[in-house]
Write a protein that holds these residues in place. Structure first.
Motif, PDB file in Angstrom:
ATOM      1  N   ILE A   4       0.900  -1.286   0.087  1.00  0.00           N
ATOM      2  CA  ILE A   4       0.020   0.034   0.126  1.00  0.00           C
ATOM      3  C   ILE A   4       1.066   1.354   0.031  1.00  0.00           C
ATOM      4  N   LEU A   5       0.935   2.022  -1.258  1.00  0.00           N
ATOM      5  CA  LEU A   5       1.839   3.095  -1.262  1.00  0.00           C
ATOM      6  C   LEU A   5       0.991   4.094  -1.806  1.00  0.00           C
ATOM      7  N   PRO A   6       1.337   5.354  -1.215  1.00  0.00           N
ATOM      8  CA  PRO A   6       0.571   6.486  -1.777  1.00  0.00           C
ATOM      9  C   PRO A   6       1.240   6.950  -3.288  1.00  0.00           C
ATOM     10  N   ARG A   7       0.085   7.243  -4.322  1.00  0.00           N
ATOM     11  CA  ARG A   7       0.597   7.895  -5.295  1.00  0.00           C
ATOM     12  C   ARG A   7       1.778   9.000  -5.390  1.00  0.00           C
ATOM     13  N   GLY A   8       2.651   8.906  -6.222  1.00  0.00           N
ATOM     14  CA  GLY A   8       3.720   9.983  -6.297  1.00  0.00           C
ATOM     15  C   GLY A   8       4.792   9.446  -5.368  1.00  0.00           C
ATOM     16  N   TYR A   9       4.767   8.439  -4.918  1.00  0.00           N
ATOM     17  CA  TYR A   9       5.924   7.970  -3.952  1.00  0.00           C
ATOM     18  C   TYR A   9       7.101   7.595  -4.833  1.00  0.00           C
ATOM     19  N   HIS A  10       8.357   8.104  -4.608  1.00  0.00           N
ATOM     20  CA  HIS A  10       9.367   8.213  -5.584  1.00  0.00           C
ATOM     21  C   HIS A  10       9.845   6.878  -5.868  1.00  0.00           C
ATOM     22  N   LYS A  11       9.641   5.599  -5.388  1.00  0.00           N
ATOM     23  CA  LYS A  11       9.852   4.355  -5.730  1.00  0.00           C
ATOM     24  C   LYS A  11       8.907   3.698  -6.361  1.00  0.00           C
ATOM     25  N   TRP A  22       1.316  -2.907  -6.327  1.00  0.00           N
ATOM     26  CA  TRP A  22       1.082  -1.966  -5.337  1.00  0.00           C
ATOM     27  C   TRP A  22      -0.488  -1.431  -5.614  1.00  0.00           C
ATOM     28  N   ILE A  23      -0.924  -0.893  -4.674  1.00  0.00           N
ATOM     29  CA  ILE A  23      -2.096   0.100  -4.865  1.00  0.00           C
ATOM     30  C   ILE A  23      -2.357   1.120  -3.693  1.00  0.00           C
ATOM     31  N   GLU A  24      -3.136   2.207  -4.055  1.00  0.00           N
ATOM     32  CA  GLU A  24      -3.182   3.320  -3.305  1.00  0.00           C
ATOM     33  C   GLU A  24      -4.152   2.938  -2.004  1.00  0.00           C
ATOM     34  N   PRO A  25      -3.837   3.862  -1.017  1.00  0.00           N
ATOM     35  CA  PRO A  25      -4.519   3.720   0.202  1.00  0.00           C
ATOM     36  C   PRO A  25      -6.063   3.686   0.097  1.00  0.00           C
ATOM     37  N   GLN A  31     -11.164  -2.532  -0.875  1.00  0.00           N
ATOM     38  CA  GLN A  31     -11.126  -3.870  -0.889  1.00  0.00           C
ATOM     39  C   GLN A  31     -11.310  -4.569   0.534  1.00  0.00           C
ATOM     40  N   ASP A  32     -11.342  -3.676   1.570  1.00  0.00           N
ATOM     41  CA  ASP A  32     -11.793  -4.358   2.920  1.00  0.00           C
ATOM     42  C   ASP A  32     -11.123  -5.572   3.277  1.00  0.00           C
ATOM     43  N   ILE A  33      -9.872  -5.448   3.223  1.00  0.00           N
ATOM     44  CA  ILE A  33      -8.757  -6.531   3.607  1.00  0.00           C
ATOM     45  C   ILE A  33      -7.814  -5.935   4.490  1.00  0.00           C
ATOM     46  N   ARG A  34      -7.880  -6.832   5.780  1.00  0.00           N
ATOM     47  CA  ARG A  34      -7.003  -6.123   6.937  1.00  0.00           C
ATOM     48  C   ARG A  34      -5.757  -6.274   6.599  1.00  0.00           C
ATOM     49  N   PRO A  35      -4.837  -5.163   6.131  1.00  0.00           N
ATOM     50  CA  PRO A  35      -3.534  -5.316   5.910  1.00  0.00           C
ATOM     51  C   PRO A  35      -2.566  -5.457   7.158  1.00  0.00           C
ATOM     52  N   LEU A  36      -1.328  -6.020   6.856  1.00  0.00           N
ATOM     53  CA  LEU A  36      -0.400  -5.954   8.105  1.00  0.00           C
ATOM     54  C   LEU A  36       0.350  -4.985   8.199  1.00  0.00           C
ATOM     55  N   LEU A  63       0.805 -11.456   1.349  1.00  0.00           N
ATOM     56  CA  LEU A  63      -0.138 -10.780   2.315  1.00  0.00           C
ATOM     57  C   LEU A  63      -0.178  -9.185   1.919  1.00  0.00           C
ATOM     58  N   GLN A  64      -1.124  -8.323   2.138  1.00  0.00           N
ATOM     59  CA  GLN A  64      -1.248  -7.173   1.861  1.00  0.00           C
ATOM     60  C   GLN A  64      -0.363  -6.443   2.859  1.00  0.00           C
ATOM     61  N   ILE A  65       0.565  -5.465   2.751  1.00  0.00           N
ATOM     62  CA  ILE A  65       1.418  -4.950   3.674  1.00  0.00           C
ATOM     63  C   ILE A  65       1.551  -3.332   3.457  1.00  0.00           C
ATOM     64  N   GLU A  66       1.251  -2.835   4.539  1.00  0.00           N
ATOM     65  CA  GLU A  66       1.086  -1.212   4.648  1.00  0.00           C
ATOM     66  C   GLU A  66       2.357  -0.899   5.418  1.00  0.00           C
ATOM     67  N   PRO A  67       3.510  -0.435   4.451  1.00  0.00           N
ATOM     68  CA  PRO A  67       4.696   0.052   5.300  1.00  0.00           C
ATOM     69  C   PRO A  67       4.474   1.459   5.761  1.00  0.00           C
TER      70      PRO A  67
END
Length: 297
Positions: A4-11, A22-25, A31-36, A63-67
């Motif tokens: 889960i990454l914000p659009r415009g993130y440099h990487k 990757w997907i936007e927040p 999607q209603d999936i509980r990310p880690l 897994l869906q990962i939110e850094p």
């Protein structure tokens, strides 16, 4: 799944080039999936450039990962892009809201030569580590952060006169371990450090029930270990490094003239013999965090 990454993130371009989803927040919420939710306390020099070294193995997870990138209030971040730090990094208190982190990664830092208490942000870091031990499924400490966690468990680092630099073999010590059990009996990992932990003190810590030793190399010593409650995992190497990071450190050291080229690494035809170790270790650590979080829900 996906990062889960914000659009415009440099990487983003590097993520897509390496076939990482990757997907936007906003889409993740629909999607209603509980990310880690994985907190990353990044205290590496030139930290913006370093970020993809962690995003790559995290992004391979099913897994869906939110850094969640975390900053310290007492750290000066002298080599950083401060606008990037302000835009993408949050305080520990913000990272723990609205819900606690599921896992925490603490990176290395170029302060191995200093006593821990002389590191400017040491007090804040200790408070954060203690809170994470109570609220996060696991804390993964890389390189200097691994030394810091070992120090808090009672084992002090020994500073080397010469840097340990290169790619070295290690032996996996517990085949059935939930994180290390998937590793080959012998695997490789980059090391880039000016310190180590004496074998005798590590073995004594295991006899006392303070630590569990997970890997050993003849030249690198006990490099991967954990607390016996499995709340903290320490790795004194840099499994997250890619070839570019190793080459950049080599060039930096060459300019200073105080470090020979990395051992067991052909910098003219660089390869990544530690890739499977990196991918397996991060995937198993994430799965370990997920299982612990699931049991508590």
């Amino acid at each position: 799944m996906a990062l889960i990454l914000p659009r415009g993130y440099h990487k983003i371009s590097a993520v897509e080039r390496n076939h990482i989803s990757w997907i936007e927040p906003e889409l993740a919420k629909r999607q209603d999936i509980r990310p880690l939710r994985i907190g990353i306390l990044n205290i590496m020099p030139l930290g913006k450039q370093y970020e993809f070294n962690l995003l790559h193995p995290l992004g391979l997870s099913p897994l869906q990962i939110e850094p969640i990138w975390i900053r310290l209030n007492s750290h000066s971040y002298k080599t950083w892009d401060l606008s990037h730090l302000s835009k993408h990094y949050v305080s520990w208190e913000e990272a723990m809201s609205p819900s606690p982190l599921d896992g925490l990664i603490i990176t290395g830092a170029p302060v191995e030569h200093l006593p821990f208490e002389e590191v400017k942000y040491w007090s804040e870091l200790v408070d954060l580590i203690n809170e994470a031990r109570k609220s996060c499924a696991s804390t993964l400490g890389l390189c200097w952060a691994g030394f810091a966690l070992a120090y808090l468990a009672g084992v002090s680092k020994k500073v080397f006169q010469k840097k340990l630099f290169g790619v070295f073999p290690m032996n996996s010590l517990i085949p059935a371990h939930p994180i290390m059990g998937t590793q080959d009996d012998i695997f490789y990992c980059p090391q880039s450090r000016y310190a180590g932990l004496p074998d005798c003190e590590m073995e004594e810590a295991q006899r006392k029930g303070l630590l569990r030793l997970l890997s050993y190399g003849e030249k690198v010593g006990y490099t991967i270990f954990e607390t016996t409650d499995q709340r903290q995992l320490m790795h004194l190497g840099h499994p997250e490094y890619n070839v570019a990071r190793l080459l950049s450190e080599m060039e930096r050291d060459k300019e200073r003239g105080d470090v020979p080229p990395p051992e067991n690494f052909n910098y003219k035809k660089p390869q990544t013999p530690w890739r499977s170790h990196r991918n397996l270790m991060f995937q198993q650590w994430l799965w370990f965090c997920y299982q612990r979080v699931s049991l508590n829900n």
